[in-house]
Design a protein around this motif. Structure first.
Motif, mmCIF file in Angstrom:
data_model
loop_
_atom_site.group_PDB
_atom_site.id
_atom_site.type_symbol
_atom_site.label_atom_id
_atom_site.label_comp_id
_atom_site.label_asym_id
_atom_site.label_seq_id
_atom_site.Cartn_x
_atom_site.Cartn_y
_atom_site.Cartn_z
ATOM 1 N N LYS A 1 0.812 -1.219 0.000
ATOM 2 C CA LYS A 1 0.000 0.000 0.000
ATOM 3 C C LYS A 1 0.844 1.266 0.000
ATOM 4 O O LYS A 1 0.498 2.251 -0.648
ATOM 5 C CB LYS A 1 -0.925 0.010 1.220
ATOM 6 N N ARG A 2 1.982 1.226 0.744
ATOM 7 C CA ARG A 2 2.790 2.446 0.854
ATOM 8 C C ARG A 2 4.205 2.078 1.292
ATOM 9 O O ARG A 2 4.393 1.192 2.137
ATOM 10 C CB ARG A 2 2.145 3.372 1.881
ATOM 11 N N VAL A 3 5.172 2.782 0.708
ATOM 12 C CA VAL A 3 6.565 2.675 1.144
ATOM 13 C C VAL A 3 7.080 4.097 1.320
ATOM 14 O O VAL A 3 7.085 4.873 0.366
ATOM 15 C CB VAL A 3 7.442 1.912 0.121
ATOM 16 N N GLU A 4 7.457 4.434 2.547
ATOM 17 C CA GLU A 4 7.971 5.772 2.854
ATOM 18 C C GLU A 4 9.458 5.681 3.171
ATOM 19 O O GLU A 4 9.847 4.944 4.082
ATOM 20 C CB GLU A 4 7.250 6.334 4.071
ATOM 21 N N LEU A 5 10.273 6.408 2.412
ATOM 22 C CA LEU A 5 11.708 6.446 2.676
ATOM 23 C C LEU A 5 11.956 7.411 3.832
ATOM 24 O O LEU A 5 11.685 8.602 3.727
ATOM 25 C CB LEU A 5 12.472 6.898 1.422
ATOM 26 N N LEU A 6 12.457 6.882 4.944
ATOM 27 C CA LEU A 6 12.721 7.694 6.127
ATOM 28 C C LEU A 6 14.175 8.150 6.186
ATOM 29 O O LEU A 6 14.479 9.198 6.749
ATOM 30 C CB LEU A 6 12.361 6.921 7.394
ATOM 31 N N ASP A 7 15.072 7.342 5.639
ATOM 32 C CA ASP A 7 16.500 7.663 5.608
ATOM 33 C C ASP A 7 17.090 6.940 4.399
ATOM 34 O O ASP A 7 16.927 5.723 4.279
ATOM 35 C CB ASP A 7 17.164 7.185 6.902
ATOM 36 N N PRO A 8 17.774 7.649 3.491
ATOM 37 C CA PRO A 8 18.286 7.006 2.277
ATOM 38 C C PRO A 8 19.504 6.108 2.506
ATOM 39 O O PRO A 8 19.877 5.336 1.627
ATOM 40 C CB PRO A 8 18.656 8.185 1.377
ATOM 41 N N GLY A 9 20.135 6.177 3.668
ATOM 42 C CA GLY A 9 21.319 5.365 3.901
ATOM 43 C C GLY A 9 22.510 5.898 3.128
ATOM 44 O O GLY A 9 22.509 7.038 2.661
ATOM 45 N N ASP A 10 23.530 5.048 2.963
ATOM 46 C CA ASP A 10 24.732 5.492 2.263
ATOM 47 C C ASP A 10 24.554 5.362 0.743
ATOM 48 O O ASP A 10 23.463 5.034 0.264
ATOM 49 C CB ASP A 10 25.972 4.747 2.777
ATOM 50 N N ALA A 11 25.626 5.574 -0.001
ATOM 51 C CA ALA A 11 25.561 5.552 -1.471
ATOM 52 C C ALA A 11 25.113 4.195 -2.011
ATOM 53 O O ALA A 11 24.540 4.114 -3.104
ATOM 54 C CB ALA A 11 26.922 5.938 -2.060
ATOM 55 N N ASP A 12 25.368 3.126 -1.268
ATOM 56 C CA ASP A 12 24.950 1.783 -1.693
ATOM 57 C C ASP A 12 23.583 1.391 -1.153
ATOM 58 O O ASP A 12 23.110 0.290 -1.405
ATOM 59 C CB ASP A 12 25.987 0.750 -1.237
ATOM 60 N N GLY A 13 22.969 2.288 -0.364
ATOM 61 C CA GLY A 13 21.664 1.993 0.220
ATOM 62 C C GLY A 13 21.738 1.328 1.581
ATOM 63 O O GLY A 13 20.707 1.083 2.212
ATOM 64 N N ILE A 14 22.943 1.015 2.049
ATOM 65 C CA ILE A 14 23.081 0.408 3.378
ATOM 66 C C ILE A 14 22.635 1.432 4.424
ATOM 67 O O ILE A 14 23.024 2.599 4.378
ATOM 68 C CB ILE A 14 24.543 -0.006 3.666
ATOM 69 N N GLY A 15 21.796 0.982 5.333
ATOM 70 C CA GLY A 15 21.276 1.880 6.361
ATOM 71 C C GLY A 15 19.986 2.583 5.958
ATOM 72 O O GLY A 15 19.403 3.298 6.765
ATOM 73 N N ALA A 16 19.522 2.366 4.726
ATOM 74 C CA ALA A 16 18.256 2.973 4.303
ATOM 75 C C ALA A 16 17.131 2.440 5.182
ATOM 76 O O ALA A 16 17.065 1.241 5.465
ATOM 77 C CB ALA A 16 17.970 2.663 2.835
ATOM 78 N N VAL A 17 16.279 3.356 5.610
ATOM 79 C CA VAL A 17 15.146 2.984 6.465
ATOM 80 C C VAL A 17 13.860 3.342 5.731
ATOM 81 O O VAL A 17 13.710 4.452 5.224
ATOM 82 C CB VAL A 17 15.206 3.719 7.827
ATOM 83 N N ARG A 18 12.947 2.364 5.680
ATOM 84 C CA ARG A 18 11.664 2.561 5.017
ATOM 85 C C ARG A 18 10.546 2.065 5.920
ATOM 86 O O ARG A 18 10.676 1.024 6.553
ATOM 87 C CB ARG A 18 11.615 1.797 3.700
ATOM 88 N N ARG A 19 9.443 2.794 5.928
ATOM 89 C CA ARG A 19 8.229 2.323 6.599
ATOM 90 C C ARG A 19 7.345 1.723 5.503
ATOM 91 O O ARG A 19 7.022 2.388 4.524
ATOM 92 C CB ARG A 19 7.495 3.439 7.315
ATOM 93 N N MET A 20 6.975 0.466 5.697
ATOM 94 C CA MET A 20 6.197 -0.245 4.686
ATOM 95 C C MET A 20 4.828 -0.614 5.253
ATOM 96 O O MET A 20 4.726 -1.096 6.383
ATOM 97 C CB MET A 20 6.938 -1.502 4.237
#
Length: 173
Positions: free
Chosen positions: A39-58
């Motif tokens: 239904k929804r994916v919200e990017l809360l933190d993009p993380g580093d250049a490779d996406g490591i550490g990216a936080v999403r609320r799903m």
């Protein structure tokens, strides 16, 4: 394994290149475009250049009459082969996408190693375990069908965009 814990494995073989599949799976914000139960994916933190550490609320709907909300933190990315994330919230655990080229097709495996945390799910997990597994399988099958259709639409649009245009002129005379 406790009755609240699940280790669910899904395997897909898609008529698409591993590069096409990778581009879609590595961009969860686009999942609601093709996966009917997301239904929804919200990017809360993009993380580093490779996406490591990216936080999403799903937020996911399910085949049963309830929704699930959790946050994922990307913990591991191996380009073109693996994406792993830690889930926390109404589900708690690890999700891991593994992809591999397979002669013009792509094999996709999803390992979902989680525990339910919603109070009603915890109380009823011992009884509803097969129903929760069936529900997961339904959600994943909807994802497979949606992804196949999405990739096909993208191929058609790309083919149309790259097709030579005919030079149509009115006859003179």
């Amino acid at each position: 394994m406790a009755s609240t814990q699940f280790y669910l494995v899904t395997e897909w073989v898609l008529d698409a290149s591993d590069e096409e599949v990778w581009r879609v799976l590595v961009a969860p914000e686009s999942w609601p475009d093709w996966w009917p139960t997301v239904k929804r994916v919200e990017l809360l933190d993009p993380g580093d250049a490779d996406g490591i550490g990216a936080v999403r609320r799903m937020t996911w709907s399910t085949a049963l009459p309830y929704d699930i909300v959790f946050e994922t933190t990307t913990t591991r990315v191996e380009p073109m082969t693996l994406i792993e994330a830690r889930a926390k919230g109404e589900l708690d655990g690890i999700g891991r996408w593994t992809i591999a080229a397979q002669g013009g097709r792509t094999a996709v495996r999803y390992d979902w190693i989680v525990a339910v945390t919603k109070p009603w799910m915890v109380k009823l997990a011992f009884l509803l375990r097969p129903v929760f597994a069936w529900n997961h399988n339904q959600v994943m099958e909807r994802g497979r069908r949606g992804l196949e259709a999405y990739l096909e639409r993208r191929r058609v649009l790309n083919a149309e965009a790259n097709a030579p245009t005919a030079d149509v002129r009115r006859p003179q005379g």
